[in-house]
Design a protein around this motif. Sequence first.
Motif, PDB file in Angstrom:
ATOM      1  N   GLN A  10       0.829  -1.209   0.000  1.00  0.00           N
ATOM      2  CA  GLN A  10       0.000   0.000   0.000  1.00  0.00           C
ATOM      3  C   GLN A  10       0.864   1.260   0.000  1.00  0.00           C
ATOM      4  O   GLN A  10       0.532   2.246  -0.673  1.00  0.00           O
ATOM      5  N   ARG A  11       1.976   1.217   0.763  1.00  0.00           N
ATOM      6  CA  ARG A  11       2.862   2.389   0.783  1.00  0.00           C
ATOM      7  C   ARG A  11       3.480   2.620  -0.599  1.00  0.00           C
ATOM      8  O   ARG A  11       3.568   3.767  -1.072  1.00  0.00           O
ATOM      9  N   LYS A  12       3.897   1.522  -1.250  1.00  0.00           N
ATOM     10  CA  LYS A  12       4.459   1.659  -2.584  1.00  0.00           C
ATOM     11  C   LYS A  12       3.416   2.171  -3.565  1.00  0.00           C
ATOM     12  O   LYS A  12       3.703   3.057  -4.388  1.00  0.00           O
ATOM     13  N   GLU A  13       2.200   1.609  -3.488  1.00  0.00           N
ATOM     14  CA  GLU A  13       1.129   2.083  -4.361  1.00  0.00           C
ATOM     15  C   GLU A  13       0.820   3.556  -4.096  1.00  0.00           C
ATOM     16  O   GLU A  13       0.597   4.330  -5.035  1.00  0.00           O
ATOM     17  N   GLN A  14       0.822   3.928  -2.807  1.00  0.00           N
ATOM     18  CA  GLN A  14       0.576   5.336  -2.474  1.00  0.00           C
ATOM     19  C   GLN A  14       1.671   6.224  -3.043  1.00  0.00           C
ATOM     20  O   GLN A  14       1.400   7.309  -3.570  1.00  0.00           O
ATOM     21  N   THR A  15       2.946   5.752  -2.947  1.00  0.00           N
ATOM     22  CA  THR A  15       4.055   6.534  -3.498  1.00  0.00           C
ATOM     23  C   THR A  15       3.913   6.681  -5.006  1.00  0.00           C
ATOM     24  O   THR A  15       4.095   7.775  -5.560  1.00  0.00           O
ATOM     25  N   ASP A  16       3.573   5.559  -5.675  1.00  0.00           N
ATOM     26  CA  ASP A  16       3.389   5.622  -7.130  1.00  0.00           C
ATOM     27  C   ASP A  16       2.228   6.549  -7.493  1.00  0.00           C
ATOM     28  O   ASP A  16       2.320   7.337  -8.458  1.00  0.00           O
ATOM     29  N   MET A  17       1.132   6.454  -6.722  1.00  0.00           N
ATOM     30  CA  MET A  17      -0.008   7.317  -7.002  1.00  0.00           C
ATOM     31  C   MET A  17       0.337   8.781  -6.770  1.00  0.00           C
ATOM     32  O   MET A  17      -0.086   9.660  -7.534  1.00  0.00           O
ATOM     33  N   GLU A  18       1.102   9.055  -5.706  1.00  0.00           N
ATOM     34  CA  GLU A  18       1.507  10.444  -5.457  1.00  0.00           C
ATOM     35  C   GLU A  18       2.384  10.966  -6.587  1.00  0.00           C
ATOM     36  O   GLU A  18       2.228  12.117  -7.027  1.00  0.00           O
ATOM     37  N   ALA A  19       3.324  10.103  -7.073  1.00  0.00           N
ATOM     38  CA  ALA A  19       4.168  10.520  -8.197  1.00  0.00           C
ATOM     39  C   ALA A  19       3.321  10.758  -9.449  1.00  0.00           C
ATOM     40  O   ALA A  19       3.515  11.751 -10.171  1.00  0.00           O
ATOM     41  N   GLU A  20       2.358   9.858  -9.688  1.00  0.00           N
ATOM     42  CA  GLU A  20       1.487  10.028 -10.854  1.00  0.00           C
ATOM     43  C   GLU A  20       0.626  11.277 -10.714  1.00  0.00           C
ATOM     44  O   GLU A  20       0.416  12.008 -11.690  1.00  0.00           O
ATOM     45  N   ILE A  21       0.140  11.521  -9.483  1.00  0.00           N
ATOM     46  CA  ILE A  21      -0.663  12.734  -9.258  1.00  0.00           C
ATOM     47  C   ILE A  21       0.178  13.984  -9.490  1.00  0.00           C
ATOM     48  O   ILE A  21      -0.286  14.974 -10.069  1.00  0.00           O
ATOM     49  N   ALA A  22       1.458  13.924  -9.043  1.00  0.00           N
ATOM     50  CA  ALA A  22       2.341  15.067  -9.273  1.00  0.00           C
ATOM     51  C   ALA A  22       2.563  15.288 -10.772  1.00  0.00           C
ATOM     52  O   ALA A  22       2.520  16.433 -11.263  1.00  0.00           O
ATOM     53  N   GLN A  23       2.777  14.194 -11.520  1.00  0.00           N
ATOM     54  CA  GLN A  23       2.931  14.322 -12.963  1.00  0.00           C
ATOM     55  C   GLN A  23       1.670  14.878 -13.612  1.00  0.00           C
ATOM     56  O   GLN A  23       1.731  15.736 -14.504  1.00  0.00           O
ATOM     57  N   LEU A  24       0.518  14.370 -13.154  1.00  0.00           N
ATOM     58  CA  LEU A  24      -0.743  14.873 -13.699  1.00  0.00           C
ATOM     59  C   LEU A  24      -0.941  16.354 -13.365  1.00  0.00           C
ATOM     60  O   LEU A  24      -1.485  17.117 -14.173  1.00  0.00           O
ATOM     61  N   ALA A  25      -0.497  16.740 -12.151  1.00  0.00           N
ATOM     62  CA  ALA A  25      -0.617  18.151 -11.780  1.00  0.00           C
ATOM     63  C   ALA A  25       0.247  19.019 -12.691  1.00  0.00           C
ATOM     64  O   ALA A  25      -0.179  20.093 -13.150  1.00  0.00           O
ATOM     65  N   VAL A  26       1.492  18.540 -12.974  1.00  0.00           N
ATOM     66  CA  VAL A  26       2.372  19.293 -13.879  1.00  0.00           C
ATOM     67  C   VAL A  26       1.759  19.357 -15.278  1.00  0.00           C
ATOM     68  O   VAL A  26       1.732  20.418 -15.926  1.00  0.00           O
ATOM     69  N   ALA A  27       1.255  18.193 -15.745  1.00  0.00           N
ATOM     70  CA  ALA A  27       0.620  18.167 -17.062  1.00  0.00           C
ATOM     71  C   ALA A  27      -0.612  19.081 -17.097  1.00  0.00           C
ATOM     72  O   ALA A  27      -0.864  19.778 -18.090  1.00  0.00           O
ATOM     73  N   LYS A  28      -1.382  19.076 -15.990  1.00  0.00           N
ATOM     74  CA  LYS A  28      -2.558  19.938 -15.920  1.00  0.00           C
ATOM     75  C   LYS A  28      -2.162  21.406 -15.989  1.00  0.00           C
ATOM     76  O   LYS A  28      -2.805  22.210 -16.693  1.00  0.00           O
ATOM     77  N   ALA A  29      -1.096  21.760 -15.244  1.00  0.00           N
ATOM     78  CA  ALA A  29      -0.637  23.141 -15.272  1.00  0.00           C
ATOM     79  C   ALA A  29      -0.184  23.523 -16.682  1.00  0.00           C
ATOM     80  O   ALA A  29      -0.484  24.617 -17.180  1.00  0.00           O
ATOM     81  N   SER A  30       0.562  22.591 -17.351  1.00  0.00           N
ATOM     82  CA  SER A  30       1.003  22.863 -18.717  1.00  0.00           C
ATOM     83  C   SER A  30      -0.184  23.012 -19.662  1.00  0.00           C
ATOM     84  O   SER A  30      -0.239  23.933 -20.495  1.00  0.00           O
ATOM     85  N   ARG A  31      -1.163  22.083 -19.522  1.00  0.00           N
ATOM     86  CA  ARG A  31      -2.354  22.167 -20.371  1.00  0.00           C
ATOM     87  C   ARG A  31      -3.135  23.453 -20.096  1.00  0.00           C
ATOM     88  O   ARG A  31      -3.674  24.071 -21.024  1.00  0.00           O
ATOM     89  N   LYS A  32      -3.183  23.857 -18.835  1.00  0.00           N
ATOM     90  CA  LYS A  32      -3.901  25.086 -18.499  1.00  0.00           C
ATOM     91  C   LYS A  32      -3.219  26.301 -19.132  1.00  0.00           C
ATOM     92  O   LYS A  32      -3.883  27.189 -19.684  1.00  0.00           O
TER      93      LYS A  32
END
Length: 343
Positions: free
Chosen positions: A181-203
């Motif tokens: 679960q910790r690894k999945e949470q870490t991966d999800m946090e990294a993916e969320i961070a990437q999505l946030a960067v992509a969202k900011a770029s798209r915005k």
Amino acid sequence: MLRASSVSFLPPLGGSGAASANINNNNNSNSNNEATTQPPRTPAPLRDPSRYDPLTPGRPSMAAAKAAASVTAAAAVSASQALGARQAVGGLVAAAGTAAGSGQSAGVTPAAVPVDVKTVCASFLQQFEAWTLAKHSDMTDARAQFVKDVKDLAARRNELAAQLESIKSAEADSLQQHERQRKEQTDMEAEIAQLAVAKASRKAELDSLHRQADEMHAEIQSRRQALEDRRRERDDKVAEMTPDLEMYERMLSMRIFTSKSNIISFVFTHINEMDYDKEYSFELGVSDQLYLLVSCKPMLPNVDRWMEWLNSTRDLYPFIKAMRRGFVAHVAATKSSRSVRRL
């Protein structure tokens, strides 16, 4: 005289004079019995390798220690009471012998001592044997209970050990699950961070596109307004020039119309005196900044020079007049050449 504390558990003394007469004979047998009689041994406490704490190997459990202590205490009390009873019997026999000896020395007959030591000892031994059997039965029951408690404790120890292993296994599984679960949470946090960067770029890109769209919309509105102004200006010029154009058409026998996009056709009649309906025409292209001669029927020899003059002056009406005169001259020249040929 015997102490009451030493023989309080014995039956009441009594008997006839015949028992007193046998005191001397019983003294020897009692002394032999005292010499051969030994106090019962204190049984050693039971030792069972299973009497240990199930949770702490090598350490006796509290229940096993308490049971062993109770058995040891009971055995010690039994041995002490047996030893006291035997000492009391020996003291009784010794007192009886002393009393018989003193009676003989004082001239008192044995019939004067009403004590039957043999009967008393037999009764005491019988009671002591019954007491010993009862104590032995109690000790046997205690030992059986102790063995049962030890077995129950061993079973409980095994049960707790099994529960402990189960808990350890569950803990290991829980740790593995937590790690996943910790690894999945870490991966999800990294993916969320990437999505946030992509969202900011798209915005940012979307904002840029919105700005471009607004600019293009403003430019389109500006061009549309300019076209509307030009159309209005052209309509005004057309409205202003329409009377003159109609006049020229009547005077010059000419028709003006748009044959194609950005191409104006000029058609003249009444040029040839032999055929007034014959048409002479030319077409001008007005798409660019310069006028272009698209066609001329028939072709006039000075038309290129007239086109240069038109593009330099931007004066269309004199050019139209010149073109009509050119057609008239062309017809006259054609008639002259025909006349010369006839001659």
